[in-house]
Scaffold this motif. Sequence first.
Motif: not given
Length: 236
Positions: A70-75, A130-136, A170-174
């Motif tokens: 269920g996690h949302r991950i950015v690579d 990225l936030r818009a793409w993830l929707g959160g 970047f991580a601290c922004e998303v």
Amino acid sequence: MTRGSSGHEGGRALKTRVKTARKRSLASTLWLERQLNDPYVAQARREGYRSRAAYKLLEIDDKYRMLKPGHRIVDLGAAPGGWSQVAAARVASRAGRGRVVAIDLLQMDAIEGVEFQTMDFHDPEAPERLRAWLGGLADGVLSDMAANATGHRKTDQLRIIGLVELAADFACEVLAPGGYFLAKVLQGGVDGDLLARLKREFALVRHVKPKASRADSAEFYVLATGFRGPRTATEA
């Protein structure tokens, strides 16, 4: 390239040696020889992983249990996709539960359960996109990136620290509160300023050396967990 006929001599596996070709440098020859004799490279081929780096993430996650269904991950810097493959399996994105977003400037062949976008994460607009793409917000940001090596240890350390700093920005922004950040560093770990910053932003910061990292490699990983969330203007 020469091999023993049986593959073993005196109970030990024979090492594959590569002859130096006219158009191949000594460094390239040594790299090729190391690849041919690396058990993780062979295992990755057998098990369908795109790189031996997959086993580093598997080992780290087996120990610290970051990647949850269920996690949302950015690579970040995802190509060729070994880490994205692991993340997709562990967060169950193939089953439609979690999501894995892979970002790179290089094109990457499609992976089931992984969404890919060509993006420069240095771009000031990248976190918002990225936030818009993830929707959160994301639960985790992963980075197995390394700056191009010069062969000069101090220069290479400075380059990779600079890359980790950008990835941490970047991580601290998303990241959502409680999220985690995993990134490659060189021996000696992160420098004092970056370490202090990560300790302010996260509840716990560790240095990790997975067994899948080559014995002669200077690489380590920094794992920061328990993101405290965006600071307010009065806290900054």
